[in-house]
Design a protein around this motif. Structure first.
Motif, PDB file in Angstrom:
ATOM      1  N   VAL A 143      43.782 -19.040 -73.106  1.00 38.75           N
ATOM      2  CA  VAL A 143      44.419 -20.357 -73.003  1.00 38.75           C
ATOM      3  C   VAL A 143      45.429 -20.368 -71.858  1.00 38.75           C
ATOM      4  N   PHE A 144      46.181 -19.274 -71.723  1.00 38.42           N
ATOM      5  CA  PHE A 144      47.192 -19.194 -70.662  1.00 38.42           C
ATOM      6  C   PHE A 144      46.543 -19.233 -69.283  1.00 38.42           C
ATOM      7  N   ILE A 145      45.472 -18.440 -69.119  1.00 33.28           N
ATOM      8  CA  ILE A 145      44.772 -18.417 -67.834  1.00 33.28           C
ATOM      9  C   ILE A 145      44.173 -19.789 -67.529  1.00 33.28           C
ATOM     10  N   TYR A 146      43.595 -20.420 -68.557  1.00 31.69           N
ATOM     11  CA  TYR A 146      43.017 -21.752 -68.371  1.00 31.69           C
ATOM     12  C   TYR A 146      44.103 -22.760 -67.954  1.00 31.69           C
ATOM     13  N   ALA A 147      45.275 -22.661 -68.589  1.00 37.24           N
ATOM     14  CA  ALA A 147      46.375 -23.568 -68.261  1.00 37.24           C
ATOM     15  C   ALA A 147      46.832 -23.375 -66.817  1.00 37.24           C
ATOM     16  N   ILE A 148      46.889 -22.121 -66.364  1.00 41.60           N
ATOM     17  CA  ILE A 148      47.287 -21.849 -64.978  1.00 41.60           C
ATOM     18  C   ILE A 148      46.264 -22.429 -64.006  1.00 41.60           C
ATOM     19  N   ILE A 149      44.973 -22.230 -64.321  1.00 35.77           N
ATOM     20  CA  ILE A 149      43.925 -22.781 -63.454  1.00 35.77           C
ATOM     21  C   ILE A 149      44.050 -24.305 -63.366  1.00 35.77           C
ATOM     22  N   GLN A 150      44.265 -24.940 -64.505  1.00 38.66           N
ATOM     23  CA  GLN A 150      44.407 -26.400 -64.526  1.00 38.66           C
ATOM     24  C   GLN A 150      45.660 -26.841 -63.768  1.00 38.66           C
ATOM     25  N   TYR A 151      46.731 -26.040 -63.893  1.00 36.29           N
ATOM     26  CA  TYR A 151      47.968 -26.379 -63.191  1.00 36.29           C
ATOM     27  C   TYR A 151      47.745 -26.383 -61.686  1.00 36.29           C
ATOM     28  N   TYR A 152      47.076 -25.351 -61.154  1.00 35.49           N
ATOM     29  CA  TYR A 152      46.880 -25.296 -59.702  1.00 35.49           C
ATOM     30  C   TYR A 152      45.826 -26.292 -59.228  1.00 35.49           C
TER      31      TYR A 152
ATOM     32  N   PRO B 299      53.747 -21.285 -61.676  1.00 34.07           N
ATOM     33  CA  PRO B 299      53.140 -22.057 -62.761  1.00 34.07           C
ATOM     34  C   PRO B 299      54.202 -22.718 -63.634  1.00 34.07           C
ATOM     35  N   PHE B 300      54.049 -24.026 -63.812  1.00 31.12           N
ATOM     36  CA  PHE B 300      54.821 -24.822 -64.763  1.00 31.12           C
ATOM     37  C   PHE B 300      56.275 -25.089 -64.343  1.00 31.12           C
ATOM     38  N   ILE B 301      56.937 -24.173 -63.627  1.00 34.04           N
ATOM     39  CA  ILE B 301      58.323 -24.423 -63.211  1.00 34.04           C
ATOM     40  C   ILE B 301      58.402 -24.844 -61.755  1.00 34.04           C
ATOM     41  N   GLY B 302      57.302 -24.748 -61.024  1.00 36.79           N
ATOM     42  CA  GLY B 302      57.257 -25.199 -59.645  1.00 36.79           C
ATOM     43  C   GLY B 302      58.169 -24.420 -58.721  1.00 36.79           C
ATOM     44  N   ASN B 303      58.807 -25.144 -57.778  1.00 33.12           N
ATOM     45  CA  ASN B 303      59.736 -24.534 -56.806  1.00 33.12           C
ATOM     46  C   ASN B 303      61.174 -24.674 -57.253  1.00 33.12           C
TER      47      ASN B 303
END
Length: 469
Positions: A12-21, A35-39
């Motif tokens: 789930v974590f890997i999938y979320a990262i892929i979706q984020y990018y 991931p998730f916190i941006g810059n």
């Protein structure tokens, strides 16, 4: 069992990262966000212009910074012009920040943060009324000259001008101009009142204001919003005292009240919202720019001396400078432009929202600070040099530099008070230099390192004033 749960969580974590990018890829390229916190961790939220400069320097004119929500950052003049002028209708939205709710008297009210049909109607009506009360007419010049004359009288009455804090006189002068237009009265220097001092010292310079911009949930704490609203309400109540809509209006508030009778889009909450918007926007930026102007004059005495020679040659010493004098005072006009460029007070432009090309609802920031500080058209931009604006004939100004001097932004969301601010800047600076030599205090040096808190302000430092004639 535990291994299965662990593998499921990792999946789930890997999938979320892929979706984020994949989400990140929808926007113009920029510094790679985490991931998730941006810059977020790379930004300087106090010196915002420094943070954006560092993050966007490797990208050509446009990039996206995630904070963690995306901000499309425009830092090239032609890119900004293409967006805000050529495609202006696509960049007239405003993102919503709950921090501004505490200054609002109505949802989507006023002219600064409203959107859609109400923004168009409020802006149209407000600008029409403001034109009736000075903006774009000779009344505007007379009003500013009168406020400047009061300020000079206040300075003349000082027994000791060896260590003068110009913050307060400039503040009252600027407040009086907008106060007379909006509410029909002005403050006396000796009777300005504690609330007016509070507005400047506690709100325009408030760290709590900045914290609230970054952490909007804090607006639920009653720390400053009430004071702004109380100030506006009190001033409107004073303007409406003994006023009837059958009478000829003498200020913005009265004129707006009268137009409410024939325009259903105008109402009481928007009256308060418009007055609040124009007061807050019309005071702080102009006041801070004039404070920078005095610091620059004290720091660069050669510039001040040349400016004074031109003013005395064209205007003399028996009257105040006027707008008509500008045609014969190119160096004065160049000094005002350079003050606005070099002392640009906005570390970050007021955000806009787009729905074209870039995903709808994306926050867009035009980096006006970068344009005026680093555009290649400005040779040696780190130097304070009004001469850069003057053409070789010494009589006219360089249009390509004027076009890139954009402290009021450009396009349909440009500052509605631009014309009034320009009049205040030129007439106040010219009158001050006409009457006084603005010098560092004995044994002191002028420090031009700004205090960064959303608005770039000069440090509090006094000057020495000597009569110039």
């Amino acid at each position: 069992m535990l291994l299965t749960i662990f593998l499921a969580l990792v999946t789930v974590f890997i999938y979320a990262i892929i979706q984020y990018y994949r989400y990140v890829a929808r926007y113009p390229k920029g510094p790679t966000p985490l991931p998730f916190i941006g810059n977020h961790g790379e930004l300087d939220f106090v010196r915002q212009h420094v943070g954006f400069e560092r993050l966007s320097k490797d990208f050509d004119g446009i990039c996206t910074v995630f904070t963690p929500s995306p901000i499309v950052h425009l830092r090239d003049f032609q890119v900004i012009k293409e967006a805000f002028i050529d495609n202006g209708d696509d960049y007239i939205g405003r993102p919503k920040n709950r921090m501004f709710d505490m200054f609002e008297f109505a949802p989507n009210g006023g002219v600064i943060n409203s959107v859609g049909d109400n923004w168009r109607e409020q802006r149209r009506a407000a600008l029409s009324i403001l034109r009736d009360f000075g903006m774009g007419k000779n009344v505007q010049e007379t009003l500013v000259q009168s406020a400047v004359a009061d300020m000079l009288e206040h300075l003349d009455e000082m027994k000791d001008r060896s260590n003068v804090d110009l913050h307060w006189p400039i503040q009252v002068m600027v407040v009086n101009v907008i106060n007379e237009i909006m509410f029909g009265f002005r403050h006396k220097y000796s009777e300005s009142g504690p609330l007016l001092k509070f507005l400047i010292a506690r709100i325009f310079g408030s760290k709590l204001m900045f914290v609230g911009m970054s952490l909007p949930f804090l607006v639920d704490l009653p720390f400053i919003g009430w004071h702004v609203q109380r100030f506006i309400i009190d001033n409107i109540d004073r303007a409406m005292l003994n006023y009837s809509t059958d009478d000829e209006p003498s200020c913005f508030a009265q004129a707006y009240k009268q137009r409410m009778l024939t325009n259903k889009a105008l109402d009481e909450p928007n009256l308060y919202a418009n007055c609040s918007d124009f007061f807050l926007a019309g005071v702080e930026t102009t006041m801070t720019t004039l404070r920078w102007a005095m610091m620059f004059m004290a720091k660069h005495e050669d510039v001040q001396a040349r400016l004074r020679r031109e003013i005395h040659a064209v205007v003399g010493t028996n009257r105040l400078p006027s707008l008509n004098d500008q045609n014969n005072m190119p160096y004065t006009r160049a000094c005002v432009l350079e003050v606005q460029r070099f002392g640009n007070v906005l570390s970050n432009n007021v955000y806009r929202e787009t729905g074209h090309t870039i995903p709808a609802g994306t926050v867009v920031n035009a980096d006006l600070h970068h344009v005026m500080a680093h555009d290649p058209f400005f040779i040696d931009p780190e130097k304070f040099s009004p001469e850069r604006y003057i053409t070789d004939d010494g009589k006219s100004l360089r249009k390509e530099l004027i076009e890139r001097t954009i402290p009021f932004s450009i396009g349909k969301r440009a500052c509605a008070g631009e014309s009034l601010a320009k009049v205040e800047l030129v007439l106040c600076l010219a009158a001050m230099v006409q009457h006084y030599r603005i010098l560092p205090c004995v044994g002191a040096e002028i420090d031009l390192e700004p205090i960064a808190l959303g608005i770039l302000k000069p440090k509090d430092q006094n000057v020495r004033l000597e009569k110039a004639f």
